[in-house]
Design an enzyme around this catalytic site. Structure first.
Site, PDB file in Angstrom:
ATOM      1  N   CYS A  58       0.844  -1.192   0.000  1.00 18.00           N
ATOM      2  CA  CYS A  58       0.000   0.000   0.000  1.00 18.00           C
ATOM      3  C   CYS A  58       0.884   1.248   0.000  1.00 18.00           C
ATOM      4  O   CYS A  58       2.022   1.221   0.455  1.00 18.00           O
ATOM      5  CB  CYS A  58      -0.934   0.097   1.202  1.00 18.00           C
ATOM      6  N   ARG A  76       2.884   0.201  -5.453  1.00 17.37           N
ATOM      7  CA  ARG A  76       2.822  -0.467  -4.154  1.00 17.37           C
ATOM      8  C   ARG A  76       1.537  -1.258  -3.982  1.00 17.37           C
ATOM      9  O   ARG A  76       1.364  -1.957  -2.975  1.00 17.37           O
ATOM     10  CB  ARG A  76       2.940   0.565  -3.027  1.00 17.37           C
ATOM     11  N   TRP A 126      -2.976  -2.563  -1.585  1.00 17.37           N
ATOM     12  CA  TRP A 126      -2.732  -3.967  -1.910  1.00 17.37           C
ATOM     13  C   TRP A 126      -3.341  -4.738  -0.749  1.00 17.37           C
ATOM     14  O   TRP A 126      -2.869  -4.663   0.377  1.00 17.37           O
ATOM     15  CB  TRP A 126      -1.237  -4.241  -2.037  1.00 17.37           C
ATOM     16  N   ASN A 129      -0.575   1.869   5.797  1.00 18.40           N
ATOM     17  CA  ASN A 129       0.171   0.823   5.101  1.00 18.40           C
ATOM     18  C   ASN A 129       0.770  -0.083   6.173  1.00 18.40           C
ATOM     19  O   ASN A 129       1.364   0.412   7.127  1.00 18.40           O
ATOM     20  CB  ASN A 129       1.291   1.463   4.271  1.00 18.40           C
ATOM     21  N   GLY A 130       0.625  -1.405   6.014  1.00 16.30           N
ATOM     22  CA  GLY A 130       1.166  -2.333   7.010  1.00 16.30           C
ATOM     23  C   GLY A 130       0.065  -3.244   7.523  1.00 16.30           C
ATOM     24  O   GLY A 130      -0.996  -3.365   6.898  1.00 16.30           O
ATOM     25  N   GLU A 152      16.110 -16.166 -12.620  1.00 16.75           N
ATOM     26  CA  GLU A 152      15.632 -14.796 -12.773  1.00 16.75           C
ATOM     27  C   GLU A 152      14.850 -14.640 -14.087  1.00 16.75           C
ATOM     28  O   GLU A 152      13.823 -13.966 -14.122  1.00 16.75           O
ATOM     29  CB  GLU A 152      16.829 -13.828 -12.721  1.00 16.75           C
ATOM     30  N   LYS A 211      10.918 -13.487 -14.233  1.00 21.06           N
ATOM     31  CA  LYS A 211      10.442 -12.342 -15.015  1.00 21.06           C
ATOM     32  C   LYS A 211       9.277 -12.780 -15.901  1.00 21.06           C
ATOM     33  O   LYS A 211       8.264 -12.097 -16.001  1.00 21.06           O
ATOM     34  CB  LYS A 211      11.549 -11.754 -15.900  1.00 21.06           C
ATOM     35  N   GLU A 240       6.113 -13.425 -13.763  1.00 25.24           N
ATOM     36  CA  GLU A 240       5.427 -12.295 -13.137  1.00 25.24           C
ATOM     37  C   GLU A 240       4.777 -11.349 -14.129  1.00 25.24           C
ATOM     38  O   GLU A 240       3.710 -10.814 -13.821  1.00 25.24           O
ATOM     39  CB  GLU A 240       6.255 -11.479 -12.143  1.00 25.24           C
ATOM     40  N   HIS A 244      17.183 -35.842 -13.378  1.00 24.07           N
ATOM     41  CA  HIS A 244      16.721 -36.466 -12.137  1.00 24.07           C
ATOM     42  C   HIS A 244      15.213 -36.330 -11.966  1.00 24.07           C
ATOM     43  O   HIS A 244      14.691 -36.481 -10.857  1.00 24.07           O
ATOM     44  CB  HIS A 244      17.472 -35.876 -10.941  1.00 24.07           C
ATOM     45  N   LYS A 293       4.979  -4.131  -5.501  1.00 21.49           N
ATOM     46  CA  LYS A 293       6.413  -3.908  -5.618  1.00 21.49           C
ATOM     47  C   LYS A 293       7.137  -4.302  -4.333  1.00 21.49           C
ATOM     48  O   LYS A 293       8.189  -4.912  -4.362  1.00 21.49           O
ATOM     49  CB  LYS A 293       6.664  -2.427  -5.923  1.00 21.49           C
TER      50      LYS A 293
HETATM   51  C1  AGP Z   1      11.100  -9.175  -8.663  1.00 19.99           C
HETATM   52  O1  AGP Z   1      10.807  -8.903  -9.987  1.00 19.99           O
HETATM   53  C2  AGP Z   1       9.970  -9.186  -7.762  1.00 19.99           C
HETATM   54  N1  AGP Z   1       9.030  -8.182  -7.971  1.00 19.99           N
HETATM   55  C3  AGP Z   1      10.220  -9.633  -6.347  1.00 19.99           C
HETATM   56  O2  AGP Z   1      10.603 -10.957  -6.435  1.00 19.99           O
HETATM   57  C4  AGP Z   1      11.246  -8.857  -5.487  1.00 19.99           C
HETATM   58  O3  AGP Z   1      12.527  -9.035  -5.982  1.00 19.99           O
HETATM   59  C5  AGP Z   1      11.125  -9.351  -4.037  1.00 19.99           C
HETATM   60  O4  AGP Z   1       9.833  -9.090  -3.561  1.00 19.99           O
HETATM   61  C6  AGP Z   1      12.155  -8.733  -3.116  1.00 19.99           C
HETATM   62  O5  AGP Z   1      12.003  -7.353  -3.019  1.00 19.99           O
HETATM   63  P1  AGP Z   1      13.105  -6.469  -2.313  1.00 19.99           P
HETATM   64  O6  AGP Z   1      14.331  -6.546  -3.127  1.00 19.99           O
HETATM   65  O7  AGP Z   1      12.521  -5.089  -2.261  1.00 19.99           O
HETATM   66  O8  AGP Z   1      13.321  -7.051  -0.947  1.00 19.99           O
END
Ligand code: AGP
Length: 670
Positions: free
Chosen positions: A2, A27, A100, A126-127, A543, A547, A550, A566, A665
């Site tokens: 949020c 956020r 969020w 937020n939280g 990675e 990508k 997501e 395996h 994010k």
């Molecule tokens: C990456 O594309 C993601 N959105 C997510 O995995 C992110 O890297 C993860 O939430 C960690 O975030 P941070 O680096 O702010 O701790």
């Protein structure tokens, strides 16, 4: 999760709120809402809105609250802007929120701001208030009526309950607006010398809360005042003085939301209460004592927080990667070729004592940590364990004073990583934070911090912050090697030279975006992806798959190529697309053997290969070419075509690459 924003004083409060909410959308975007405080007016038609305070006598001395909320997923902010056309013409202050969802499904009734029973208190948050159920039961027993399923609404009612008490103990500080205004001018530019009634009420609420929060409250009994507090969750405060009497004060979940709107920025500590009036800010501690807030030096500019001519933030941020790497390397290497990490507050002596390193992180930051394991073990000859922060927290890692725990988090606010490093500190380990956000919660909790200098990243998918993390961790590995006297100076020099070349090589990889787009277009209809790599190519594969998942919502699995036989190889069949990281390392031959295994089972193969590597090309259906560098630095370059591949596929599928579904994010919940 949020985003919150608050503005008091000056012109254009509504516009400022809406603009900042746009910047905070990364956020969370399940819903968006604002509350405005406008001068009380006898004509109720002037303040028509979804919720207004009654015109009781108390409000005639104060203000009227107007609220609008929209819960339409990624269209929430647009819908809110339409509702805002009916906002009161004049505003003294306002707060806003982009959500969020955690407690309570995404819906208008659960959208912030939340009001108390009298509709005179408005709260954004937020939280997570972990004991909200217990607090809600208590409030219900006292006769409060709760309209939503959220933990936030509880805060509005708690403030309401404490206001009466606070009013009686704050007699000396004005209970009338006229009195407080004259005091304000005399004593603190816009605030009376002592904390106000709302600040006092919030101070009484804070000890009753468990969990994490950054919250902002307005009360129509103190017009033009916003009161805020934080614990763990981020909150930054800003002021702007135009010199023409148009001063204003602002608060937000992050700095980019305030860029161009404030010219001074301040940090708020855990459980401190901050009061904002036009152009002035007062912070007080748990006992009401005044605290001088520390000022933040902010070098980011507004341009950095906007799209700058690109279609979306992700594309802008990928193209900023060469700069992010160059800035992260800046000043780390001295003229004589030695390394310096001046932001690390752990002494060299303490670092020399380290006999084991733990890296803890989540998501892309975890993938950066995996690369760091190879680099630190190889260059500094220190054993490295790496763990996903949410797992590390709940096992019983063996740590002591000679353990270095490296918490990697671009935001520095990821709750799991933050809690993991706090647990590590409690065990006596030294903690180093690698964070992109200056003064983030993790940076403040750690013994030392190594900042990546990627600038603000708005796209939910980490790109430039990931590359900056890789480089920062490689620098850390070399620094540890230097301290331990493991590498010959000439070898360190050569590696530093190769690090310095990375921005240019990443640029070469980015310039091939159109070629990657053509490959992506050929596989637009593919549903199953396998990403394979060996050694540092494995984290690159992870990675690349992350990508794709997501932002394209396509199934993508990543494996160390040697592990395939395996079990996972059973899934390979004609139509499966295998993306292999086949740049030249000492395991290249073995990687190619694994490629042959999937090809012989009918898979189509796309390889990331070094320029001119015809042997790789001969085995592949398609090649994503990248320039060659030192094998341990290669992930910085090799991941770029995979970012672009995911990006182009997502766009072909018509997805919003900046705001993928279900994601936020910064993940500030467990
Ligand atoms: C990456 O594309 C993601 N959105 C997510 O995995 C992110 O890297 C993860 O939430 C960690 O975030 P941070 O680096 O702010 O701790």
């Amino acid at each position: 999760m949020c985003g919150i924003i608050g503005v008091t004083g000056g012109e254009g409060i509504l516009e400022t709120l809406l603009d900042s909410l746009g910047r905070l959308e990364y956020r969370g975007y399940d819903s968006a809402g604002i509350a405005l405080e406008s001068p009380w007016h006898p004509d109720p038609g002037r303040t028509s809105g979804e919720a207004t305070a009654g015109d009781d006598r108390a409000d005639r001395l104060g203000a009227t609250l107007w609220r609008a909320r929209a819960a339409e997923g990624t269209a929430s902010l647009q819908a809110l802007k339409k509702l805002a056309q009916a906002a009161p013409l004049e505003a003294l202050a306002g707060i806003g929120h982009t959500r969020w969802a955690t407690h309570g499904r995404p819906s208008e009734v659960n959208a912030h701001p939340h009001l108390d029973c009298t509709a005179r208190v408005a709260v954004v948050h937020n939280g997570i208030v972990e004991n909200c159920r217990e607090l809600a039961d208590h409030l219900l027993a006292e006769g409060h009526e709760l309209a939503s399923e959220t933990d936030t609404e509880v805060l509005a009612h708690l403030v309401e309950a404490e206001l009466a008490q606070a009013q009686s103990t704050s007699q000396a500080q004005s209970t009338s607006q006229a009195q407080s205004t004259s005091q304000a001018q005399a004593e603190d530019g816009g605030l009376p010398a002592a904390p106000g009634v709302l600040a006092e009420a919030l101070r009484r609420v804070l000890p009753r809360l468990e969990g994490s929060f950054a919250l902002a409250v307005m009360w129509s009994g103190e017009p033009g005042r916003i009161v805020a507090a934080r614990r763990v969750s981020p909150l930054v405060v800003g002021t702007e003085s135009t010199g023409t009497g148009q001063s204003r004060s602002l608060l937000a979940s992050d700095i980019p939301a305030l860029l161009g709107k404030a010219d001074r920025f301040f940090v708020v500590g855990d459980d401190e209460v901050v009061e904002l009036a036009a152009g002035c800010v007062r912070v007080s501690g748990a006992g009401g004592e005044r605290i001088d807030p520390s000022e933040l030096e902010v070098n980011w500019d507004l341009e950095a927080a906007q799209k700058g001519g690109f279609d979306d933030f992700m594309s802008k941020e990928m193209h900023e990667q060469p700069q992010a790497i160059a800035d992260t390397l800046l000043g780390r290497v001295l003229g004589d070729g030695t390394l310096t990490l001046d932001e690390v507050r752990i002494s060299d002596e303490e670092l020399r004592q380290v006999d084991k390193v733990f890296v803890v992180a989540c998501g892309s930051s975890y993938h950066a940590g995996l690369v760091a394991k190879y680099a630190i073990e190889h260059w500094a000859r220190l054993p490295v364990e790496i763990d996903i922060a949410s797992e590390f927290r709940y096992r019983d890692p063996v740590l002591d004073q000679s353990t270095l725990v490296v918490g990697v988090s671009q935001s520095g606010e990821t709750l799991d990583t933050l809690q993991a490093v706090l647990a590590a500190r409690r065990s006596g380990a030294k903690v180093l934070a690698v964070s992109n956000v200056v003064d983030s919660s993790m940076a403040r909790q750690a013994d030392g911090v190594l900042y990546t200098r990627a600038g603000p990243e708005v796209g939910v998918a980490a790109t430039k912050t990931y590359l900056a993390q890789l480089v920062a961790l490689q620098v850390l590995a070399l620094y540890l090697a230097q301290l331990r006297g493991i590498l010959y100076p000439a070898e360190t020099d050569r590696l530093l030279g190769e690090l310095a070349e990375l921005p240019g090589l990443v640029q070469v990889a980015l310039d091939r975006s159109d070629a990657v787009a053509r490959v992506a277009a050929r596989y637009e209809g593919t549903k199953d992806f396998f990403f394979l790599g060996r050694h540092v190519g494995f984290p690159v594969a992870l990675e690349g798959a992350l990508k794709l998942k997501e932002i394209s919502y396509l199934r993508a699995e990543a494996y160390p190529a040697g592990e395939l036989k395996h079990g996972p190889i059973a899934l390979i069949e004609p139509g499966t697309l295998v993306v292999g990281v086949a740049t030249r390392t000492r395991l290249w031959e073995k990687m190619m053997a694994n490629v042959a295994e999937v090809k012989s089972r009918g898979a189509t193969v796309v390889l990331v290969a070094n320029d001119g590597d015809e042997r790789s090309a001969a085995e592949a259906d398609e090649v994503l070419w990248v320039p060659r560098t030192h094998p341990l630095l290669a992930p910085v370059i090799d991941v770029v075509p995979l970012q672009l591949f995911a990006y182009h596929l997502a766009r072909l599928h018509g997805h919003d690459v900046d705001r993928p579904r279900n994601l936020a994010k910064t993940v500030t919940v467990e």
